[in-house]
Design a protein around this motif. Structure first.
Motif, short mmCIF file in Angstrom:
data_model
loop_
_atom_site.label_atom_id
_atom_site.label_comp_id
_atom_site.label_asym_id
_atom_site.label_seq_id
_atom_site.Cartn_x
_atom_site.Cartn_y
_atom_site.Cartn_z
N MET A 96 -0.01 10.40 -12.16
CA MET A 96 0.20 9.12 -11.33
C MET A 96 1.01 8.25 -12.21
SD MET A 96 -2.04 8.55 -8.65
CE MET A 96 -3.17 7.00 -8.76
N PRO A 97 1.34 7.22 -11.24
CA PRO A 97 2.45 6.39 -11.94
C PRO A 97 1.70 5.78 -13.27
CG PRO A 97 2.32 6.20 -9.61
CD PRO A 97 1.16 7.10 -9.83
N GLU A 98 2.63 5.09 -14.10
CA GLU A 98 2.03 4.52 -15.41
C GLU A 98 1.29 3.14 -14.81
OE1 GLU A 98 4.63 3.58 -18.16
OE2 GLU A 98 5.69 5.67 -18.39
N GLY A 102 0.75 -1.26 -0.05
CA GLY A 102 -0.06 0.16 -0.02
C GLY A 102 0.88 1.44 0.08
N ALA A 103 0.05 2.35 0.01
CA ALA A 103 0.92 3.53 0.06
C ALA A 103 0.77 4.57 1.39
CB ALA A 103 0.29 4.37 -1.13
N GLY A 104 0.01 5.74 1.17
CA GLY A 104 -0.03 6.28 2.59
C GLY A 104 -1.01 5.79 3.39
N LEU A 105 -0.94 6.14 4.74
CA LEU A 105 -1.76 5.78 5.68
C LEU A 105 -2.10 6.91 6.73
CD1 LEU A 105 -2.76 3.10 7.31
CD2 LEU A 105 -1.06 3.24 8.84
N GLY A 106 -3.48 7.04 7.14
CA GLY A 106 -3.87 8.15 7.92
C GLY A 106 -4.08 7.41 9.20
N ILE A 107 -3.44 8.19 10.37
CA ILE A 107 -3.56 7.76 11.70
C ILE A 107 -4.27 9.11 12.16
CG2 ILE A 107 -2.38 7.16 13.81
CD1 ILE A 107 -2.00 5.10 11.60
N VAL A 145 2.57 13.33 -2.47
CA VAL A 145 1.39 13.44 -2.49
C VAL A 145 0.77 12.03 -2.51
CG1 VAL A 145 -0.92 14.50 -3.50
CG2 VAL A 145 1.27 15.68 -3.28
N ASN A 146 -0.04 11.60 -1.40
CA ASN A 146 -0.93 10.19 -1.66
C ASN A 146 -2.02 10.32 -2.39
OD1 ASN A 146 -0.92 7.26 -0.72
ND2 ASN A 146 -2.84 8.16 0.50
N VAL A 147 -2.37 9.52 -3.31
CA VAL A 147 -3.64 9.68 -3.98
C VAL A 147 -4.28 8.32 -3.80
CG1 VAL A 147 -4.60 9.99 -6.24
CG2 VAL A 147 -2.55 11.29 -5.62
N VAL A 148 -5.78 8.30 -3.51
CA VAL A 148 -6.48 7.37 -3.38
C VAL A 148 -7.82 7.72 -4.23
CG1 VAL A 148 -7.53 5.49 -1.81
CG2 VAL A 148 -5.66 6.96 -1.00
N ALA A 149 -8.11 7.16 -5.27
CA ALA A 149 -9.30 7.24 -6.08
C ALA A 149 -10.19 6.17 -6.06
CB ALA A 149 -8.88 7.65 -7.54
N THR A 193 -16.65 -1.48 -4.12
CA THR A 193 -15.53 -0.22 -4.20
C THR A 193 -14.48 -0.64 -4.60
OG1 THR A 193 -17.00 0.90 -2.69
CG2 THR A 193 -14.63 1.71 -3.12
N VAL A 194 -13.80 -0.06 -5.72
CA VAL A 194 -12.40 -0.17 -5.86
C VAL A 194 -11.60 1.12 -5.62
CG1 VAL A 194 -12.68 -2.10 -7.66
CG2 VAL A 194 -12.63 0.55 -8.16
N ALA A 195 -10.34 1.04 -5.21
CA ALA A 195 -9.60 1.98 -4.91
C ALA A 195 -8.11 2.26 -5.77
CB ALA A 195 -9.11 2.20 -3.62
N TYR A 196 -7.77 3.16 -6.46
CA TYR A 196 -6.60 3.21 -7.18
C TYR A 196 -5.76 4.14 -6.53
CZ TYR A 196 -9.60 1.88 -11.46
OH TYR A 196 -10.60 1.32 -12.26
N ARG A 197 -4.53 3.57 -6.17
CA ARG A 197 -3.59 4.13 -5.30
C ARG A 197 -2.20 4.47 -6.09
NH1 ARG A 197 -5.13 3.24 0.29
NH2 ARG A 197 -6.66 1.71 0.43
N GLY A 198 -1.78 5.39 -5.79
CA GLY A 198 -0.41 5.89 -6.30
C GLY A 198 -0.02 7.14 -5.36
N LEU A 199 1.59 7.19 -5.62
CA LEU A 199 2.33 8.33 -4.67
C LEU A 199 2.83 9.40 -6.13
CD1 LEU A 199 4.13 6.52 -2.18
CD2 LEU A 199 2.26 7.89 -1.89
#
Length: 432
Positions: free
Chosen positions: A285-287, A47-52, A234-238, A188-194
């Motif tokens: 976003m990453p390729e 995974g990428a970013g995590l919110g605490i 920047v953490n992106v979750v779409a 639900t699907v989530a697209y993630r990238g940094l």
């Protein structure tokens, strides 16, 4: 948590992710013998970013691990966790700001791997066992459990805690051994990238994320964007959700991966017609962004324990991430359970009562957060009470985050002790 005399019982933890490590750390600091079993060859998080959130930050501070976590990101990453809701289509008008005005409403945005690495340093390495995939738990006697692993080995302990995630094998034991996984595709699907922040700004992205993270809202989709690593990344979750099916009505094929790399073009097609900052964001976003098919525990569990086996984190209540609260709920679980297990009056004879009270306290709280997380996602996607009346969706979001952030963990502990006294598991004169 200061060092205390060692307990005369042993806890076996299945799963070496964030929640399993938090539980192991808290127990070891309290002198409770722990053995931790991880299916992988080493500790690691995908995974990428995590919110605490602020509630979980208070736990980390109480455990004296917060400073080490901040060293893995930056002290500046401990900041108010509010963010701005913007219309995803058009010129991205700001329509609501999630408030974070209380000085205590500070959370952390951190890379998952960095967070895990910070926790690993607190765990006694001699108690950690890798390549140990738990496939079942048996109870040879009323006061012992045996963990069975895929390599044919076993381990006997007084109690077992399943922190083995949404695909939990321990959950089957809590459910009585029946084939009822309670894991369901959430639709639900989530697209993630940094993305490097400098890259995003150079591309013409105008929304000021350093001032306030953003949620771009639109029909059946939304994008969460927040900075990590001292604002350098920047953490992106779409997110994209189907609302024509109930959760669990349609499952993925057995051989379908839950996480896969897809093309950036697939992601861009999902948001065709959205506003200029969204288009710029997705262009950067990453390729090959990762695509997550989000699964949840559904229907909710009736209990988190059975005898001397307990669940915590996603194994107990895997939920949608729309309040950024999933990890925090697992941290709350681990903290309460560890505090109860370390109590001077907890011994090998009352462990089942301690587990039951843990479930009685934590299950309503986690289920409330689960339900509100689902509601928050539907609001962002134009399926809340105000639909796509974006100017007024803030009314639907009022109080959702505060109900997660402002929770009295000490009050939970006091209520648990009172319950254990009333059951006769603890002496009646135990002070709260």
């Amino acid at each position: 948590m200061s060092e205390q005399p060692r307990k005369q019982f042993e806890v076996a933890i299945v799963g070496g992710g964030v929640c399993g490590l938090i539980c192991a750390i808290a127990l070891q600091k309290a002198g409770v013998p722990v053995q931790l079993f991880e299916a992988a060859a080493a500790f690691g998080e995908i995974g990428a970013g995590l919110g605490i959130g602020p509630n979980a930050v208070r736990v980390l501070r109480a455990m004296n691990v917060l400073d080490d976590v901040l060293q893995r990101c930056s002290p500046g990453d401990l900041r108010p966790r509010g963010f701005t809701c913007r219309i995803g289509i058009g010129e991205h008008k700001a329509v609501y700001k999630i408030p974070a005005e209380d000085p205590e409403d500070r959370g952390i945005g951190i890379h998952r791997a960095a967070f895990l690495n910070a926790l690993v340093g607190f765990v006694d390495p001699t108690t950690c066992h890798f390549n140990k995939r738990c496939v079942g738990i048996s109870e040879p006697s009323p006061k012992r459990v045996i963990l069975h692993f895929s390599d044919g080995t076993t381990h006997e302990a007084d109690v077992a805690i399943g922190a083995d995630g949404i695909k939990s094998s321990v959950r089957k034991s809590v459910l009585g051994g029946v084939y009822d996984s309670r894991q369901a595709f959430s639709n639900t699907v989530a697209y993630r990238g940094l993305i490097p922040h400098a890259t995003l700004k150079a591309a013409g992205f105008k929304t000021d994320l350093r001032q306030s993270p953003a949620c771009f809202m639109g029909p059946s989709k939304h994008i969460i964007v927040f900075p990590i690593r001292n604002d350098e990344i920047v953490n992106v979750v779409a997110f994209a959700t189907r609302y024509d099916n109930q959760i669990g009505a349609e499952e993925l094929p057995d051989d379908a991966p839950w996480v896969e790399e897809v093309s950036r073009e697939e992601l861009k097609r999902e948001y065709d017609g959205w506003g200029p900052d969204v288009i710029t964001l997705l262009d950067c976003m990453p390729e090959k962004p990762s695509k997550w098919s989000i699964h949840v525990v559904h229907p909710p569990l009736e209990t988190y324990v059975r005898g001397r086996v307990a669940l915590l984190g996603d194994a107990a209540h895997g939920m949608l991430p729309h309040l950024g609260a999933g990890a925090g709920q697992g941290i709350e679980d681990a903290y309460l359970l560890a505090r109860l297990l370390r109590h001077p009056h907890t011994d090998a004879n009352n462990l089942e009562s301690v587990f039951q009270v843990y479930s009685d306290i934590r299950r309503p709280r986690a289920q409330m957060v689960c339900e509100r997380s689902h509601l928050a996602g539907s609001i962002y996607d134009g399926h809340g009470p105000h639909g796509m009346d974006w100017e007024n969706v803030g009314q639907d979001l009022e109080g959702l985050f505060e109900s997660v952030w402002h929770h009295d963990l000490d009050g939970d502990y006091e209520t648990a002790l009172a319950s254990l006294r009333s059951r006769g598991a603890f002496p009646a004169d135990v002070a709260l």
